[in-house]
Design a protein around this motif. Structure first.
Motif, PDB file in Angstrom:
ATOM      1  N   ASN A 174       0.856  -1.184   0.000  1.00 11.37           N
ATOM      2  CA  ASN A 174       0.000   0.000   0.000  1.00 11.37           C
ATOM      3  C   ASN A 174       0.893   1.235   0.000  1.00 11.37           C
ATOM      4  O   ASN A 174       1.563   1.516   0.982  1.00 11.37           O
ATOM      5  CB  ASN A 174      -0.904  -0.017   1.236  1.00 11.37           C
ATOM      6  CG  ASN A 174      -1.929   1.107   1.211  1.00 11.37           C
ATOM      7  OD1 ASN A 174      -1.792   2.084   0.478  1.00 11.37           O
ATOM      8  ND2 ASN A 174      -2.971   0.970   2.015  1.00 11.37           N
TER       9      ASN A 174
ATOM     10  N   GLU B  22      -0.063   4.405  -0.548  1.00 12.35           N
ATOM     11  CA  GLU B  22      -0.735   5.669  -0.281  1.00 12.35           C
ATOM     12  C   GLU B  22      -0.170   6.295   0.994  1.00 12.35           C
ATOM     13  O   GLU B  22       0.205   5.589   1.931  1.00 12.35           O
ATOM     14  CB  GLU B  22      -2.239   5.449  -0.125  1.00 12.35           C
ATOM     15  CG  GLU B  22      -2.934   5.169  -1.441  1.00 12.35           C
ATOM     16  CD  GLU B  22      -2.708   6.278  -2.460  1.00 12.35           C
ATOM     17  OE1 GLU B  22      -2.967   7.452  -2.124  1.00 12.35           O
ATOM     18  OE2 GLU B  22      -2.267   5.979  -3.583  1.00 12.35           O
TER      19      GLU B  22
ATOM     20  N   PRO C   8      -1.512  -6.347   1.805  1.00 10.47           N
ATOM     21  CA  PRO C   8      -0.840  -5.118   2.263  1.00 10.47           C
ATOM     22  C   PRO C   8      -1.030  -4.867   3.748  1.00 10.47           C
ATOM     23  O   PRO C   8      -0.172  -4.291   4.395  1.00 10.47           O
ATOM     24  CB  PRO C   8      -1.500  -4.025   1.422  1.00 10.47           C
ATOM     25  CG  PRO C   8      -2.077  -4.719   0.247  1.00 10.47           C
ATOM     26  CD  PRO C   8      -2.471  -6.075   0.712  1.00 10.47           C
TER      27      PRO C   8
ATOM     28  N   ARG D  10      -2.392  -0.015   9.262  1.00 14.63           N
ATOM     29  CA  ARG D  10      -1.115   0.133   8.554  1.00 14.63           C
ATOM     30  C   ARG D  10      -0.010   0.550   9.519  1.00 14.63           C
ATOM     31  O   ARG D  10       1.110   0.036   9.462  1.00 14.63           O
ATOM     32  CB  ARG D  10      -1.244   1.174   7.441  1.00 14.63           C
ATOM     33  CG  ARG D  10      -2.059   0.729   6.251  1.00 14.63           C
ATOM     34  CD  ARG D  10      -2.044   1.801   5.181  1.00 14.63           C
ATOM     35  NE  ARG D  10      -0.715   1.966   4.602  1.00 14.63           N
ATOM     36  CZ  ARG D  10      -0.334   3.040   3.913  1.00 14.63           C
ATOM     37  NH1 ARG D  10      -1.157   4.058   3.754  1.00 14.63           N
ATOM     38  NH2 ARG D  10       0.883   3.101   3.412  1.00 14.63           N
TER      39      ARG D  10
END
Length: 993
Positions: free
Chosen positions: A14, A16, A378, A756
């Protein structure tokens, strides 16, 4: 979707940003007045303005010496940019040390030897024995720039030389250039040449006549001994279709040179150098700087290429590679040869030749987490492992696709270190990742060649992180803990820190200290509040449940902090954390819009308050203030403590965590930003994914140049704790936002971000632990695989790119060197410190501490007693801890500890499988547990008639004879007869003989 180890997995990272919010959006003022000497230099080209244009720049990368401390202003002493770089602008690629100050413009490779003297291990080389790959084109200067496309890479950086004169061909304008990717683990130095640039290989010592394609000797012309720009006479050229072999008698090194297409080459020798004269005789008054430093050159002869084959296109440039083939060719190199015997490297030479056509470009680091339901993802909140991928961007200069198909085994080769090899996995159909040997000794142990262009490494993440240990405090320690808590729950930080005045390091440590006190108070209160029905269900006949019964009973009996006292402590912690982030601190956080980072403005503290206020920010001009925070030193140490404290506040006040989520994320983004799309912070600022550790030192210079030994990090344990703090903040905030099951869409998005953060923290901590255990923690039997025997300490307390030291920035006493690798004491410490390492460091640690009263008075004995408990002596450790003076916990070494947390840590240690002998530590320095199968195995020592079960059960200093024999087999590699002989014949003759 790639296949490896027989299964298909998605390898999606991931990318972002954790947040799109700018620091100014969150009330952080921007600082734009960083002085020129610490700004990004012209080496960064069009991205020199850094975060101002959305391209944050690296501040702690392993290759930073190539991009800071450069003299990029022409002057009388820097004519033609001759002083653009110097010997300090060098990096350790492993195995080579690379610099850019050879006899010609280009990259110079050195093959270092590892020397150990006392408490230092260092990579050393003889500068003039290096080999330079570059050019003698007069249009070039020594000034180079970063190849901007390579900046996000954590495995290396591209550097590029250009001349601005445009050459016209077929109506198109072209720039003459050459570029090189400087990468970790590279077996070859590689240079790509643009149109019209003549490749040259140069040395400051003389080569024998070059061997062309393994069969022909090339005759050399002469170099002008007084000028590097002219030739005394020329010579004929010879076609190279395979490679050129260069042997240098002075260094005993043999190098190979490879070209991506057939070329004609000429060679030249400086006769003055060939005769052994280091100083050329000059007329009176002539400057010695006009001497030609070149002793030997191998040049591509462009005049022979009448078909303009060297006037290359961008998609098919000429590529030249050099590699060291033998460091002991004739047995004369005292650093690499044994007993003056030459080394046969023919197999290694064949490997270099077989794989020379496959080269790395701009590699990428990606990662994914194991999904408990299968595959990789992810983000997986409960994954047991993560995969770290190094995509080396392998390309081939094979002439045709048919040639590649004829031999698909010609994969990329790169050097891997021991911690890579431990966890490397093959990738079916994509990258074999086979360790093919040909190992060389580096500062970090044997680096071995791996075949494969996409490495996959599986990293175990350990159990889920927690604020508590895997077991509660032992019941015997509860009364002492409760008494300590009755005082510590009222702990307050100094008033100036509560106003946000001062440094970010000690303030962070004290905030985390208060946080730990709160967590422990709540743990004991929770045990005391165990409902009667749960208490009654515990079975006292079971040892674990019996202990839990005793713990609960003790917690119910003692006086613990009240809810009001805990709430008051949480409120103090809350105010202490948020003052640094809400814009009201006397020492504001600022945003550095050049490099891109969160920087403390700095405080000129007069004992009560700061003598300065924003926008007067001394952090940007004083590299010694706040440990160099304004120069990006130690950010993970400082901010990790603040993040950990914030996680504890959010644990007990979820709404506060939600309000301050973005602000705490600023600290996380500064040290652990996972996205190249974040316009404000660089990618994983301090993490060196190749070595696994972080680098604490930033952009500070020494005398205007970078430190000769490159990046450094002192406390591996504080780096681990920083990433533990990130994981804990992510864990807490996932729950605060409803674990993705909220009816509020925004909460679910934030819960995903928190997941995350949680995974990133776990992954960073796991890789940091692996690196610390390999390269900071020095213990047998693995110590022999890393450092020379002459390095005897049980720890590396200061790791540099090219040096290891047993000392700290603040003192040389052994207890400092050990202590700085053991703090802080948090739950992850149990996973950080292997039992084997603790056993082997204790004798030196205790001797050093006992010999210097400062060890106690300055708080370092706290860590010694934690080690003592880990070795199986918690009662003794508690007794010694309670005897410490109260002000120890206010000292420089002890201010991050509390009596409460120290007693908690001591009383939560597991019982070691192998008891440690304090009186004779050498008998129990190993700690492998004898397996059940080994215990049940019949032993007769080859004498079944006399080696009876009765003899084997005999007591030998607390153990049976059989247990001692089994221990030697398990821990020391003895076979049965050898172990029997050692125990019965040497150690315990009367008991076991």
């Amino acid at each position: 979707k790639v296949k490896f180890d027989g299964a298909y997995y998605y390898t999606i990272t991931n990318d972002e940003p954790l947040s799109h919010k700018s620091p100014s959006d969150l009330g952080i003022p921007t600082y734009s007045d960083r002085p020129d000497y610490s700004r990004p230099g012209s080496v960064f080209g069009s991205v020199q303005d850094g975060s101002r244009i959305g391209v944050p720049l690296p501040t702690n990368e392993w290759y930073l010496n190539l991009v800071v401390g450069l003299h990029d202003s022409p002057s009388s002493t820097n004519e033609g940019y001759e002083q653009f770089a110097n010997e300090a602008n060098r990096v350790y690629t492993i195995p080579y040390i690379l610099d850019v100050v050879g006899p010609i413009i280009g990259i110079r490779l050195h093959y270092p030897n590892v020397l150990s003297y006392g408490t230092v291990v260092q990579s050393n080389f003889i500068p003039w024995h290096g080999l330079t790959l570059g050019t003698v084109n007069k249009e070039f200067t020594r000034r180079y720039s970063v190849d901007e496309e390579t900046l996000p890479s954590k495995l290396g950086v591209g550097i590029r030389w250009e001349e601005e004169e445009r050459k016209e061909k077929e109506g198109q304008s072209k720039t003459a250039y050459m570029r090189s990717n400087v990468l970790r683990g590279m077996p070859y130095g590689t240079m790509q040449y643009g149109p019209g640039v003549a490749p040259t290989i140069a040395s400051e010592i003389v080569s024998e006549l070059p061997l062309i394609d393994g069969s022909k000797r090339l005759q050399c012309g002469a170099l002008d001994p007084y000028s590097r720009d002219t030739l005394a006479n020329s010579t004929s050229a010879m076609l190279v279709e395979q490679d050129v072999e260069l042997f240098f008698p002075e260094s005993d090194l043999t190098w190979l040179v490879f070209f991506s297409k057939p070329v004609y080459v000429q060679c030249y020798v400086n006769d003055k150098k060939a005769l052994g004269s280091e100083v050329v005789s000059l007329p009176p008054g002539a400057a010695s700087t006009t001497d030609n430093p070149n002793a030997f050159q191998l040049r591509v002869d462009q005049t022979q290429h009448h078909d303009n084959s060297l006037d290359t296109e961008e998609e098919d440039p000429l590529i030249v590679r050099i590699a060291l083939a033998n460091n002991c060719t004739r047995g004369t190199n005292v650093h690499f040869c044994q007993q003056n015997q030459p080394r046969d490297q023919s197999t290694f030479v064949s490997v270099l030749r077989d794989h020379a056509n496959v080269y790395p470009t701009s590699p990428a680091v990606t990662y994914a987490f194991s999904n408990p339901e299968g595959g990789l993802t992810p983000d997986a909140p409960n994954g047991k492992s993560a995969y770290l991928f190094f995509d080396w961007g392998a390309k081939s200069f094979q002439v045709t696709q048919e040639q590649e198909e004829e031999d698909p085994s010609k994969e990329l080769i790169m050097f891997a270190l021991p911690h890579h090899v431990d966890i490397l996995r093959g990738m079916d159909g994509r990258s074999s990742n086979e360790v093919i040997g040909h190992c060389i000794h580096s500062l970090h142990g044997n680096a071995c060649l791996v075949k494969g262009g996409l490495w996959a490494m599986e990293e175990e993440l350990g159990g889920l992180p927690s604020f508590m240990a895997p077991r509660p405090p032992n019941h015997t320690a509860i009364p002492a803990l409760a008494k300590a808590l009755s005082q510590d729950i009222h702990y307050s930080l100094p008033d100036y820190y509560m106003r946000g005045a001062g440094d970010t390091y000690f303030s962070g440590k004290m905030l985390a200290k208060l946080g730990r006190i709160i967590v422990i108070a709540q743990e004991l209160r929770g045990l005391a509040d165990t409902p009667d029905d749960e208490y009654d269900r515990l079975d006292s006949s079971m040892s674990d449940e019996k202990e839990l019964l005793l713990i609960i009973r003790k917690c119910k009996e003692v006086t613990l902090p009240t809810q009001e006292e805990v709430t008051s402590a949480i409120d103090r912690l809350k105010r202490g954390v948020e003052i640094w982030l809400d814009g009201n601190a006397e020492t504001l956080f600022t945003f550095d819009d050049t490099w891109g980072g969160l920087v403390s403005c700095g405080c000129l503290f007069n004992g009560q308050e700061c003598d300065n206020a924003y926008p007067n920010c001394p952090s940007y001009t004083d590299p010694g203030l706040n440990f160099g925070n304004g120069f990006y030193n130690d950010h993970h140490f400082h901010y990790g403590y603040h993040i950990y404290a914030a996680a504890i506040v959010a644990q007990y006040d979820p709404d506060w965590g939600k309000r301050y989520f973005e602000r705490i994320m600023l600290l996380i983004r500064d040290i652990a930003n996972p996205s190249v799309k974040d316009k404000y912070f660089p990618l994983f600022r301090q993490k060196d994914w190749y070595l696994g550790n972080s680098w604490a030192s930033g952009i500070a210079l020494f005398g205007g140049r970078p430190y000769l030994n490159g990046r450094n990090q002192e406390s591996s344990s504080e780096a681990i704790a920083a990433y533990e703090g990130i994981a804990m903040f992510g864990s807490v905030m996932m729950k605060s936002f409803g674990n993705g099951k909220s009816t509020n869409k925004s909460d679910n998005i934030n819960a995903s971000t928190a997941c995350r953060i949680f995974n990133i923290g776990r992954f960073l901590a796991a890789t940091e632990i692996r690196s610390a255990d390999r390269y900071w923690h020095v213990y047998s039997p693995k110590r022999d695989q890393i450092y020379p025997d002459s390095y005897t300490p049980a720890v590396v307390s200061m790791m540099w790119d090219t040096m290891c030291q047993f000392q700290t920035w603040f003192g040389n006493a052994p207890y400092l060197a050990y202590g700085i690798q053991l703090l802080p004491l948090t739950p992850i410490s149990e996973r950080r410190d292997s039992d084997q390492w603790i056993r082997q460091l204790y004798p030196s640690f205790v001797d050093s501490c006992n010999s210097d009263v400062a060890c106690i008075n300055e708080g370092w004995a706290i860590l010694l007693y934690a080690v003592l408990a880990t070795l199986g002596y918690p009662d003794m450790a508690v007794e010694k801890t309670l005897a410490l003076p109260e002000d120890v916990f206010l000292s420089a070494g002890g201010s991050g500890h509390s009596l409460t947390n120290t007693l908690w840590y001591i009383s939560t240690r597991p019982t070691p499988d192998v008891p440690y002998n304090l009186q004779n530590p050498s008998t129990t320095i190993d700690s492998k547990t004898v397996t059940k199968a080994e215990k049940e195995k019949k032993i007769d020592c080859g004498c079944p008639a006399t080696c009876s079960s009765q003899v084997l059960r005999s007591n030998s200093d607390g153990f049976t004879c059989k247990e001692r024999i089994q221990w030697l087999i398990t821990n020391r590699g003895f076979n049965e007869l050898g172990a029997c002989g050692q125990v019965a014949g040497n150690e315990y003759k009367s008991e076991c003989g």
